[in-house]
Motif scaffolding. Sequence first.
Motif, PDB file in Angstrom:
ATOM      1  N   ARG A  66     -21.471 -13.023 -52.418  1.00 22.96           N
ATOM      2  CA  ARG A  66     -20.119 -12.790 -52.854  1.00 22.96           C
ATOM      3  C   ARG A  66     -20.454 -11.736 -53.981  1.00 22.96           C
ATOM      4  O   ARG A  66     -19.693 -10.783 -54.002  1.00 22.96           O
ATOM      5  N   LEU A  67     -21.597 -12.017 -54.873  1.00 16.94           N
ATOM      6  CA  LEU A  67     -21.880 -11.011 -55.561  1.00 16.94           C
ATOM      7  C   LEU A  67     -22.212  -9.658 -55.230  1.00 16.94           C
ATOM      8  O   LEU A  67     -21.947  -8.327 -55.571  1.00 16.94           O
ATOM      9  N   GLU A  68     -23.054  -9.614 -53.993  1.00 16.42           N
ATOM     10  CA  GLU A  68     -23.484  -8.626 -53.369  1.00 16.42           C
ATOM     11  C   GLU A  68     -22.153  -7.728 -52.786  1.00 16.42           C
ATOM     12  O   GLU A  68     -21.976  -6.564 -52.881  1.00 16.42           O
ATOM     13  N   THR A  69     -21.166  -8.490 -52.266  1.00 15.83           N
ATOM     14  CA  THR A  69     -20.000  -8.155 -51.533  1.00 15.83           C
ATOM     15  C   THR A  69     -19.057  -7.225 -53.049  1.00 15.83           C
ATOM     16  O   THR A  69     -18.697  -6.128 -52.737  1.00 15.83           O
ATOM     17  N   ASP A  70     -19.024  -7.820 -53.981  1.00 15.26           N
ATOM     18  CA  ASP A  70     -18.442  -7.298 -55.228  1.00 15.26           C
ATOM     19  C   ASP A  70     -18.982  -6.234 -55.487  1.00 15.26           C
ATOM     20  O   ASP A  70     -18.406  -5.073 -55.789  1.00 15.26           O
ATOM     21  N   ARG A  71     -20.493  -6.015 -55.642  1.00 13.52           N
ATOM     22  CA  ARG A  71     -21.106  -4.937 -56.144  1.00 13.52           C
ATOM     23  C   ARG A  71     -20.908  -3.650 -55.116  1.00 13.52           C
ATOM     24  O   ARG A  71     -20.706  -2.701 -55.467  1.00 13.52           O
ATOM     25  N   LEU A  72     -20.890  -4.145 -53.833  1.00 15.69           N
ATOM     26  CA  LEU A  72     -20.660  -3.107 -52.756  1.00 15.69           C
ATOM     27  C   LEU A  72     -19.233  -2.432 -52.933  1.00 15.69           C
ATOM     28  O   LEU A  72     -19.068  -1.285 -52.788  1.00 15.69           O
ATOM     29  N   GLN A  73     -18.168  -3.262 -53.372  1.00 15.43           N
ATOM     30  CA  GLN A  73     -16.794  -2.960 -53.370  1.00 15.43           C
ATOM     31  C   GLN A  73     -16.598  -2.080 -54.517  1.00 15.43           C
ATOM     32  O   GLN A  73     -15.869  -1.091 -54.713  1.00 15.43           O
ATOM     33  N   GLU A  75     -18.926  -0.033 -55.941  1.00 19.77           N
ATOM     34  CA  GLU A  75     -19.635   0.961 -55.816  1.00 19.77           C
ATOM     35  C   GLU A  75     -18.414   1.965 -54.741  1.00 19.77           C
ATOM     36  O   GLU A  75     -18.627   2.981 -54.911  1.00 19.77           O
ATOM     37  N   ARG A  76     -18.004   1.342 -53.835  1.00 16.53           N
ATOM     38  CA  ARG A  76     -17.112   2.060 -52.734  1.00 16.53           C
ATOM     39  C   ARG A  76     -15.877   2.411 -53.795  1.00 16.53           C
ATOM     40  O   ARG A  76     -15.618   3.641 -53.456  1.00 16.53           O
ATOM     41  N   GLU A  77     -15.384   1.764 -54.576  1.00 18.78           N
ATOM     42  CA  GLU A  77     -14.376   2.001 -55.599  1.00 18.78           C
ATOM     43  C   GLU A  77     -14.612   3.442 -56.549  1.00 18.78           C
ATOM     44  O   GLU A  77     -13.816   4.238 -56.549  1.00 18.78           O
ATOM     45  N   GLU A  78     -15.897   3.111 -56.792  1.00 17.59           N
ATOM     46  CA  GLU A  78     -16.355   4.498 -57.847  1.00 17.59           C
ATOM     47  C   GLU A  78     -16.587   5.650 -56.972  1.00 17.59           C
ATOM     48  O   GLU A  78     -16.258   6.825 -57.552  1.00 17.59           O
ATOM     49  N   ARG A  79     -17.128   5.630 -55.702  1.00 25.97           N
ATOM     50  CA  ARG A  79     -17.335   6.698 -54.784  1.00 25.97           C
ATOM     51  C   ARG A  79     -15.861   7.285 -54.534  1.00 25.97           C
ATOM     52  O   ARG A  79     -15.806   8.536 -54.728  1.00 25.97           O
ATOM     53  N   ASP A  80     -14.832   6.557 -54.163  1.00 21.10           N
ATOM     54  CA  ASP A  80     -13.495   7.085 -53.852  1.00 21.10           C
ATOM     55  C   ASP A  80     -12.969   7.670 -55.114  1.00 21.10           C
ATOM     56  O   ASP A  80     -12.350   8.683 -54.885  1.00 21.10           O
ATOM     57  N   ARG A  81     -13.048   6.880 -56.102  1.00 24.46           N
ATOM     58  CA  ARG A  81     -12.582   7.633 -57.517  1.00 24.46           C
ATOM     59  C   ARG A  81     -13.102   8.997 -57.695  1.00 24.46           C
ATOM     60  O   ARG A  81     -12.472  10.037 -57.982  1.00 24.46           O
ATOM     61  N   ALA A  82     -14.646   8.999 -57.517  1.00 23.06           N
ATOM     62  CA  ALA A  82     -15.274  10.218 -57.751  1.00 23.06           C
ATOM     63  C   ALA A  82     -14.640  11.304 -56.648  1.00 23.06           C
ATOM     64  O   ALA A  82     -14.577  12.470 -57.126  1.00 23.06           O
ATOM     65  N   ASP A  83     -14.449  10.869 -55.554  1.00 20.51           N
ATOM     66  CA  ASP A  83     -14.138  11.780 -54.392  1.00 20.51           C
ATOM     67  C   ASP A  83     -12.879  12.207 -54.748  1.00 20.51           C
ATOM     68  O   ASP A  83     -12.273  13.628 -54.611  1.00 20.51           O
ATOM     69  N   ARG A  84     -11.643  11.274 -55.274  1.00 16.60           N
ATOM     70  CA  ARG A  84     -10.396  11.694 -55.706  1.00 16.60           C
ATOM     71  C   ARG A  84     -10.516  12.772 -56.643  1.00 16.60           C
ATOM     72  O   ARG A  84      -9.733  13.738 -56.814  1.00 16.60           O
ATOM     73  N   GLU A  85     -11.239  12.531 -57.863  1.00 15.79           N
ATOM     74  CA  GLU A  85     -11.485  13.416 -58.921  1.00 15.79           C
ATOM     75  C   GLU A  85     -11.954  14.819 -58.455  1.00 15.79           C
ATOM     76  O   GLU A  85     -11.320  15.889 -58.989  1.00 15.79           O
ATOM     77  N   ARG A  86     -13.078  14.868 -57.532  1.00 16.68           N
ATOM     78  CA  ARG A  86     -13.585  16.001 -57.137  1.00 16.68           C
ATOM     79  C   ARG A  86     -12.428  16.753 -56.407  1.00 16.68           C
ATOM     80  O   ARG A  86     -12.206  17.990 -56.566  1.00 16.68           O
ATOM     81  N   GLN A  87     -11.811  16.104 -55.432  1.00 17.60           N
ATOM     82  CA  GLN A  87     -10.840  16.553 -54.718  1.00 17.60           C
ATOM     83  C   GLN A  87      -9.722  17.201 -55.496  1.00 17.60           C
ATOM     84  O   GLN A  87      -9.055  18.326 -55.300  1.00 17.60           O
ATOM     85  N   GLN A  88      -9.321  16.524 -56.643  1.00 18.60           N
ATOM     86  CA  GLN A  88      -8.333  17.054 -57.476  1.00 18.60           C
ATOM     87  C   GLN A  88      -8.582  18.335 -58.127  1.00 18.60           C
ATOM     88  O   GLN A  88      -8.090  19.353 -58.462  1.00 18.60           O
ATOM     89  N   ARG A  89     -10.068  18.213 -58.763  1.00 25.03           N
ATOM     90  CA  ARG A  89     -10.534  19.537 -59.332  1.00 25.03           C
ATOM     91  C   ARG A  89     -10.606  20.773 -58.335  1.00 25.03           C
ATOM     92  O   ARG A  89     -10.386  21.630 -58.932  1.00 25.03           O
ATOM     93  N   GLU A  90     -10.967  20.573 -56.982  1.00 28.67           N
ATOM     94  CA  GLU A  90     -11.020  21.612 -56.115  1.00 28.67           C
ATOM     95  C   GLU A  90      -9.545  22.073 -55.923  1.00 28.67           C
ATOM     96  O   GLU A  90      -9.450  23.102 -55.741  1.00 28.67           O
ATOM     97  N   ARG A  91      -8.752  21.298 -55.866  1.00 25.12           N
ATOM     98  CA  ARG A  91      -7.294  21.609 -55.686  1.00 25.12           C
ATOM     99  C   ARG A  91      -6.742  22.391 -56.764  1.00 25.12           C
ATOM    100  O   ARG A  91      -6.159  23.537 -56.637  1.00 25.12           O
TER     101      ARG A  91
END
Length: 100
Positions: A66-73, A75-91
Motif C-alpha cells: 500500500r505504501l509503495e502504491t501510494d508513493r508511485l501514485q 510520483e505519477r501525480e507530480e509528473r502529471d502536474r509538472a507536464d501540465r505546467e510545462r505544457q501550459q508554459r509552452e502554450r
Amino acid sequence: ENQERDLFDKLKRQKEELERASLEKERQRQDRDREERERLERERLARGREALDREIAQRENEEKERLETDRLQKEREERDRADRERQQREREEREREQWA
C-alpha cells in the motif's frame, strides 16, 4: 491353623500387591494421558503462533504494498502536474510569440 493363617496372609499380600500394581498402572496411564494432552496443546499453540506469524507477515506485506502504491501514485501525480505546467508554459510562450 498356622498353615491356614500363612496361606491367608500370603493371599492377602498378593491381593495388596495386585492392588498396588493396578493403582500404579492406572497412575502411569493417567500420566501418559496427561502428557499426550499437554503435547497436543503445545502443538495447537505452536500452530496458532505460526498462523499468527503468517497473518502478521501478510499484513506487513500488504502495508508495504500500500505504501509503495501510494508513493508511485504521488510520483505519477507530480509528473502529471509538472507536464501540465510545462505544457501550459509552452502554450503561453507560443501565444506570446504569435502576438509578438
